[in-house]
Write an enzyme that holds these catalytic residues in place. Structure first.
Site, PDB file in Angstrom:
ATOM      1  N   LYS A   1      -6.188  -0.497   6.421  1.00 11.73           N
ATOM      2  CA  LYS A   1      -7.296  -1.432   6.544  1.00 11.73           C
ATOM      3  C   LYS A   1      -8.561  -0.670   6.928  1.00 11.73           C
ATOM      4  O   LYS A   1      -8.508   0.326   7.654  1.00 11.73           O
ATOM      5  CB  LYS A   1      -7.002  -2.495   7.604  1.00 11.73           C
ATOM      6  CG  LYS A   1      -5.787  -3.364   7.304  1.00 11.73           C
ATOM      7  CD  LYS A   1      -5.996  -4.210   6.056  1.00 11.73           C
ATOM      8  CE  LYS A   1      -4.796  -5.083   5.774  1.00 11.73           C
ATOM      9  NZ  LYS A   1      -4.953  -5.847   4.501  1.00 11.73           N
TER      10      LYS A   1
ATOM     11  N   ASP B   1       0.193  -0.480   5.927  1.00 12.13           N
ATOM     12  CA  ASP B   1      -0.945  -1.206   5.370  1.00 12.13           C
ATOM     13  C   ASP B   1      -2.226  -0.557   5.883  1.00 12.13           C
ATOM     14  O   ASP B   1      -2.460  -0.481   7.095  1.00 12.13           O
ATOM     15  CB  ASP B   1      -0.873  -2.673   5.801  1.00 12.13           C
ATOM     16  CG  ASP B   1      -1.677  -3.584   4.890  1.00 12.13           C
ATOM     17  OD1 ASP B   1      -1.938  -3.187   3.747  1.00 12.13           O
ATOM     18  OD2 ASP B   1      -2.045  -4.691   5.330  1.00 12.13           O
TER      19      ASP B   1
ATOM     20  N   ASP C   1       0.824  -1.211   0.000  1.00 13.97           N
ATOM     21  CA  ASP C   1       0.000   0.000   0.000  1.00 13.97           C
ATOM     22  C   ASP C   1       0.859   1.263   0.000  1.00 13.97           C
ATOM     23  O   ASP C   1       0.655   2.168  -0.807  1.00 13.97           O
ATOM     24  CB  ASP C   1      -0.916   0.032   1.228  1.00 13.97           C
ATOM     25  CG  ASP C   1      -2.034  -0.991   1.136  1.00 13.97           C
ATOM     26  OD1 ASP C   1      -2.246  -1.547   0.044  1.00 13.97           O
ATOM     27  OD2 ASP C   1      -2.687  -1.247   2.167  1.00 13.97           O
TER      28      ASP C   1
END
Length: 340
Positions: free
Chosen positions: A261, A259, A246
């Site tokens: 989420k 990352d 990412d």
């Protein structure tokens, strides 16, 4: 005190104590083995003496070692014999052996010791974005999905069945499709922000479905700087697996694989993110062993954003924690390779 000194002197000579404890004033002497400190009590019914039932011959050496003042004669062997006489032989019970941490068979370091770090170039402020090559090499996501534990599979299936009961099969498919779409829009909005396309990103956030997510991560974005990669493909050249990272940037001064989420439920602790730490560790290892990247990463960050706009939970992974999850990732990778 005088009596004790007298006993000590007599005990140095063999047989002295035997003579001492023989009573010369009686016509009949008591044998050595019948020595007793109890007084004679005459009554109509003679009570039994419990000491008479003891095998005194068996314990003669023990009594002698206890009454002797020369305790230095004891050795570990004699002490063990005495313990065996008093308590019986030791129980042959071994304490349970703690299961050691399983180590990967094909261990590869998280940090690449042979990687050459190039000097900072003039265009280093432009984030890297390498396309992910579609090959037969497995991806990090596929490996993790194929090596879920039975417990993880059970809870995942139970959640799926519960959602199907509430929404129906078609409703559940639409629900998962919308979640995937929201995740993509959220990542696109973040990418626009990092590429200084803030106006377009904010307009998209205000009118779109990601407004709550962007509001949720606003306080985290303030701590992020020096973005080096965005939505970029990585390839571990030694272990042969792929992934799509990412973001790689500094979080509070530490270079991290980040990352992003999304979640409808709060996840305030790292363990609430399930296999996400393994995914981050896998990406870190891949970057460090990918020749396309002229830097190495030692830390990770998982940011859980919420649709209702409540403050996101950032979970920072220091180098030690990343190393722990790296070993777990290697075990999952080996499990996957054994299956295929």
């Amino acid at each position: 005190l005088v009596r004790m000194q007298f006993l000590q002197i007599l005990s140095r000579k063999p047989g002295s104590l035997e003579v001492l404890f023989q009573i010369p004033f009686c016509l009949k002497q008591f044998p050595y083995t019948c020595l007793s400190t109890s007084a004679c009590v005459y009554s109509k019914k003679k009570k039994g003496n419990s000491y008479e039932q003891v095998d005194q011959e068996k314990y003669k050496n023990l009594v002698h070692s206890v009454t002797s003042y020369k305790t230095s004669a004891q050795t570990p062997e004699t002490i063990l014999e005495e313990d065996n006489l008093l308590y019986g032989p030791p129980a042959k019970h071994r304490p349970p052996i703690k299961a050691g941490t399983k180590t990967p068979k094909n261990w590869v370091p998280l940090i690449n010791p042979s990687k050459r770090i190039l000097p900072v170039s003039s265009d280093s402020n432009v984030p890297m974005k390498i396309g992910l090559q579609r090959t037969k090499i497995p991806s990090v996501t596929r490996i993790l999905q194929q090596t879920l534990s039975p417990q993880q599979v059970f809870y995942l299936e139970r959640w799926k069945q519960k959602m199907i009961e509430e929404l129906g099969k078609e409703g559940f498919e639409e629900y998962t499709k919308n979640l995937f779409l929201q995740g993509e829009l959220f990542h696109s909005a973040l990418e626009s922000i990092f590429l200084s396309e803030e106006t377009a990103a904010r307009d998209q956030g205000e009118d779109g479905v990601v407004a709550g997510y962007l509001s949720s991560v606003e306080h985290v974005l303030e701590d992020i700087s020096e973005v080096k990669a965005l939505e970029s493909g990585v390839h571990h050249e030694t272990l042969q697996y792929l992934g799509l990272v990412d973001c790689v940037a500094k979080y509070r001064g530490q270079l991290c694989v980040i990352d992003w989420k999304t979640s409808e439920k709060p996840k305030p602790f790292l363990q609430n993110t399930y296999d996400n730490p393994l995914q981050v560790a896998a990406y870190i290892g891949a970057i460090n062993h990918d020749a396309n990247y002229d830097f190495q990463v030692r830390c990770g960050l998982i940011v859980v954003a919420y649709k209702n706009g409540s403050p996101a939970h950032p979970h920072f992974m220091d180098p030690d924690l990343c190393s722990q999850y790296w070993n777990k990732w290697l075990l999952r990778l080996e499990e996957y390779m054994d299956k295929i």
